[in-house]
Write a protein that holds these residues in place. Sequence first.
Motif, PDB file in Angstrom:
ATOM      1  N   LYS A   1       2.553   1.925  -3.367  1.00  0.00           N
ATOM      2  CA  LYS A   1       1.633   2.463  -4.385  1.00  0.00           C
ATOM      3  C   LYS A   1       1.534   3.977  -4.280  1.00  0.00           C
ATOM      4  O   LYS A   1       1.426   4.674  -5.290  1.00  0.00           O
ATOM      5  N   HIS A   2       1.570   4.504  -3.061  1.00  0.00           N
ATOM      6  CA  HIS A   2       1.475   5.955  -2.858  1.00  0.00           C
ATOM      7  C   HIS A   2       2.761   6.676  -3.265  1.00  0.00           C
ATOM      8  O   HIS A   2       2.720   7.840  -3.655  1.00  0.00           O
ATOM      9  N   ILE A   3       3.885   5.981  -3.171  1.00  0.00           N
ATOM     10  CA  ILE A   3       5.184   6.584  -3.492  1.00  0.00           C
ATOM     11  C   ILE A   3       5.461   6.572  -4.997  1.00  0.00           C
ATOM     12  O   ILE A   3       6.017   7.513  -5.542  1.00  0.00           O
ATOM     13  N   SER A   4       5.061   5.496  -5.662  1.00  0.00           N
ATOM     14  CA  SER A   4       5.417   5.279  -7.066  1.00  0.00           C
ATOM     15  C   SER A   4       4.861   6.367  -7.979  1.00  0.00           C
ATOM     16  O   SER A   4       3.768   6.885  -7.761  1.00  0.00           O
TER      17      SER A   4
ATOM     18  N   ILE B   1       0.835  -1.212   0.000  1.00  0.00           N
ATOM     19  CA  ILE B   1       0.000   0.000   0.000  1.00  0.00           C
ATOM     20  C   ILE B   1       0.868   1.260   0.000  1.00  0.00           C
ATOM     21  O   ILE B   1       0.629   2.199  -0.773  1.00  0.00           O
ATOM     22  N   GLU B   2       1.895   1.276   0.844  1.00  0.00           N
ATOM     23  CA  GLU B   2       2.785   2.434   0.933  1.00  0.00           C
ATOM     24  C   GLU B   2       3.542   2.660  -0.373  1.00  0.00           C
ATOM     25  O   GLU B   2       3.723   3.808  -0.808  1.00  0.00           O
TER      26      GLU B   2
END
Length: 199
Positions: free
Chosen positions: A135-138, A132-133
């Motif tokens: 996905k937010h960074i990419s 999940i984390e």
Amino acid sequence: MEKRTIKKSIAQTAYNIGFGGKKHFLTYDIYRVFPRLISILTTIIGVFQLSIWYESINNDKGKDFFSISIIAIGIIGLVLDLISDNKEKYNLAGRELLDYFNELRDMYNLIDNDVSDEILQSTEQRRKEIVIEAKHISISNQAILTHWLTNISFFKSMQSQWIVKELDLKFKDKYPFLHFETIIFILIFILVVKFLLCF
């Protein structure tokens, strides 16, 4: 979940995240280096146009080709320079993704040494959080040819043998040379060579 299933999930997640991290670094390098490289190339071609050899070419089409090449390369450099304004965000995202990759590798090794239910459950929970984390960074908008180059970079420069072993990756999985970007690159190269041979 069973140890074997969790290990495979960790390896798959690490592959995706590590690959993504490398892809971000390659995009960062392309946006950092290519505008400068293109500026150098246009300068070299410009100096070449002033040379005696260029002036001695009787074929006007040959002269036109060099002039068009300079304009095209200059436009590519300008576009890359405009796109690369926020290039540092690719570097930061790549670092964070590779930190997750390293954490996943440590989790994988931990499961090899400790197979208690508590460790297995906490590891699987943390793996889901990392997904999940990440996905937010990419960043989805990547430079062209990065997918192709990432395959080479990921398996050559990273400690990814454990992923290859766990996921049973073959040569075609590690180096997909028939990827879309590769085909486009080869077609452009053939067209340019064919165009040059016409003169």
